[in-house]
Design a protein around this motif. Structure first.
Motif, PDB file in Angstrom:
ATOM      1  N   ALA A 119      53.997 108.956  33.043  1.00 45.40           N
ATOM      2  CA  ALA A 119      55.159 109.647  33.612  1.00 45.40           C
ATOM      3  C   ALA A 119      55.730 110.628  32.601  1.00 45.40           C
ATOM      4  CB  ALA A 119      56.224 108.625  33.992  1.00 45.40           C
ATOM      5  N   LEU A 134      61.196 112.155  34.004  1.00 48.07           N
ATOM      6  CA  LEU A 134      61.244 111.119  35.044  1.00 48.07           C
ATOM      7  C   LEU A 134      61.693 109.785  34.449  1.00 48.07           C
ATOM      8  CD1 LEU A 134      60.654 110.170  37.959  1.00 48.07           C
ATOM      9  CD2 LEU A 134      58.297 109.754  37.263  1.00 48.07           C
ATOM     10  N   LYS A 150      65.173 107.852  35.469  1.00 51.57           N
ATOM     11  CA  LYS A 150      65.150 106.482  35.993  1.00 51.57           C
ATOM     12  C   LYS A 150      66.062 105.577  35.156  1.00 51.57           C
ATOM     13  CE  LYS A 150      60.651 105.880  38.202  1.00 51.57           C
ATOM     14  NZ  LYS A 150      59.304 105.352  38.033  1.00 51.57           N
ATOM     15  N   ILE A 160      64.845 108.609  44.234  1.00 57.03           N
ATOM     16  CA  ILE A 160      63.517 109.027  43.766  1.00 57.03           C
ATOM     17  C   ILE A 160      62.510 108.624  44.826  1.00 57.03           C
ATOM     18  CG2 ILE A 160      61.685 108.754  42.037  1.00 57.03           C
ATOM     19  CD1 ILE A 160      63.735 108.269  39.930  1.00 57.03           C
ATOM     20  N   MET A 161      61.702 109.577  45.257  1.00 52.36           N
ATOM     21  CA  MET A 161      60.622 109.272  46.198  1.00 52.36           C
ATOM     22  C   MET A 161      59.311 109.351  45.433  1.00 52.36           C
ATOM     23  SD  MET A 161      61.974 111.557  49.356  1.00 52.36           S
ATOM     24  CE  MET A 161      60.681 111.088  50.495  1.00 52.36           C
ATOM     25  N   GLU A 162      58.645 108.225  45.262  1.00 50.13           N
ATOM     26  CA  GLU A 162      57.366 108.232  44.546  1.00 50.13           C
ATOM     27  C   GLU A 162      56.266 108.512  45.571  1.00 50.13           C
ATOM     28  OE1 GLU A 162      57.320 104.837  41.853  1.00 50.13           O
ATOM     29  OE2 GLU A 162      58.694 106.006  40.616  1.00 50.13           O
ATOM     30  N   THR A 169      53.095 109.620  45.137  1.00 47.92           N
ATOM     31  CA  THR A 169      51.863 108.973  44.676  1.00 47.92           C
ATOM     32  C   THR A 169      52.172 108.483  43.268  1.00 47.92           C
ATOM     33  OG1 THR A 169      50.911 110.877  43.534  1.00 47.92           O
ATOM     34  CG2 THR A 169      50.426 110.699  45.890  1.00 47.92           C
ATOM     35  N   GLU A 170      51.142 107.913  42.609  1.00 50.91           N
ATOM     36  CA  GLU A 170      51.362 107.479  41.227  1.00 50.91           C
ATOM     37  C   GLU A 170      51.645 108.648  40.301  1.00 50.91           C
ATOM     38  OE1 GLU A 170      48.180 105.125  39.743  1.00 50.91           O
ATOM     39  OE2 GLU A 170      48.846 103.347  40.807  1.00 50.91           O
ATOM     40  N   ARG A 190      53.061 111.769  41.442  1.00 49.12           N
ATOM     41  CA  ARG A 190      53.980 112.758  42.013  1.00 49.12           C
ATOM     42  C   ARG A 190      55.271 112.107  42.459  1.00 49.12           C
ATOM     43  NH1 ARG A 190      53.776 117.967  41.002  1.00 49.12           N
ATOM     44  NH2 ARG A 190      51.656 118.342  40.407  1.00 49.12           N
ATOM     45  N   SER A 191      56.371 112.585  41.945  1.00 46.33           N
ATOM     46  CA  SER A 191      57.678 112.055  42.362  1.00 46.33           C
ATOM     47  C   SER A 191      58.604 113.189  42.754  1.00 46.33           C
ATOM     48  CB  SER A 191      58.340 111.294  41.212  1.00 46.33           C
ATOM     49  OG  SER A 191      57.563 110.196  40.846  1.00 46.33           O
ATOM     50  N   ILE A 244      62.507 113.975  42.916  1.00 47.73           N
ATOM     51  CA  ILE A 244      63.800 113.472  42.459  1.00 47.73           C
ATOM     52  C   ILE A 244      64.892 114.217  43.207  1.00 47.73           C
ATOM     53  CG2 ILE A 244      65.380 113.328  40.496  1.00 47.73           C
ATOM     54  CD1 ILE A 244      62.969 113.153  38.679  1.00 47.73           C
TER      55      ILE A 244
END
Ligand SMILES: Cc1cc2nc3c(=O)[nH]c(=O)nc-3n(C[C@H](O)[C@H](O)[C@H](O)COP(=O)(O)O)c2cc1C
Length: 218
Positions: free
Chosen positions: A68, A72, A76, A140-142, A144-145, A147-148, A150
């Motif tokens: 990450a 990010l 978090k 936060i919308m994850e 994929t592993e 791609r996030s 914010i």
């Protein structure tokens, strides 16, 4: 040319999508880790989406090693960040901040930037930036592993006195020129402006205004 996304490699998707949706503004995001070490990084998958709630969105990928990005991780942890807009005065600093600086060092020092206290949050803004948006993490919308998305809720705005007319409280367009990201290593500045209010249905139906009657007046 017609392209189906399922036929494109990840690299080509990036190439086409980032080249067709232009210009994109660049947000130079300041954040800090649990020990108070400051991080600054530019993001052009960035925009403001609404005013109530006041939401900005950042699209973050992963580092080259798949981990990450520090931005990010910090958001978090502290749930706060500042989006600083980038004009000519801090263009070089923005480019330095995009380097993969180790997590235990600060881009702020390399870039020669100065931090200033924010009004509403505990993360500082960049003093040299023309505009800074102080944000609290909204979601936060994850995706994929790697791609996030914010979503940040804007709690306060700092606008440099030089670019705002105190009487009208409007930005002076000639004095505010944030950088525009194009694609690859290409950037641009804002060009000519023109004005046109949203047409009313009366203009369109009763007065018969046509698309060709509307011209840019720049
Ligand atoms: C103009 C510009 C725009 C960028 N936009 C993005 C972006 O939207 N998303 C992203 O993940 N990285 C973007 N990058 C790359 C990050 O800035 C870079 O990975 C940075 O090292 C991340 O720092 P961090 O690990 O300290 O968060 C951009 C770089 C530049 C120069």
């Amino acid at each position: 040319m017609d392209l189906l996304l399922e036929d494109l490699s990840t690299q080509d998707r990036y190439k086409f999508l980032s080249a067709v949706v232009i210009p994109r503004p660049v947000g130079l995001v300041t954040s800090k880790d649990q020990d108070g070490l400051y991080n600054a990084a530019p993001f052009s998958f960035f925009n403001v989406f609404s005013e109530e709630p006041a939401i900005v969105v950042l699209g973050l990928g992963a580092k080259h090693n798949g981990q990450a990005k520090d931005t990010l991780k910090n958001i978090k942890t502290t749930k706060q960040f500042v989006v600083n807009m980038v004009d000519k005065s801090i263009i070089g600093a923005m480019h330095i901040c995009s380097a993969e600086v180790p997590s235990n060092e600060s881009e702020i020092d390399y870039a020669g930037l100065t931090l200033a206290d924010s009004q509403a949050i505990n993360v500082q803004r960049i003093a040299q930036a023309p505009v800074s948006l102080e944000c609290e993490l909204f979601q936060i919308m994850e995706l994929t592993e790697r791609r996030s998305l914010i979503l940040g809720k804007v709690k306060a705005i700092h606008i440099s006195d030089e670019i705002i007319d105190p009487a009208t409280k409007r930005i002076i367009p000639e004095k505010y020129s944030p950088i525009a990201r194009l694609y690859g290593d290409y950037y641009a500045w804002l060009g000519d402006r023109y004005t046109k209010a949203i047409p009313t249905m009366e203009e369109i139906e009763r007065l018969g205004i046509k698309a060709g009657d509307i011209t840019t007046n720049s």
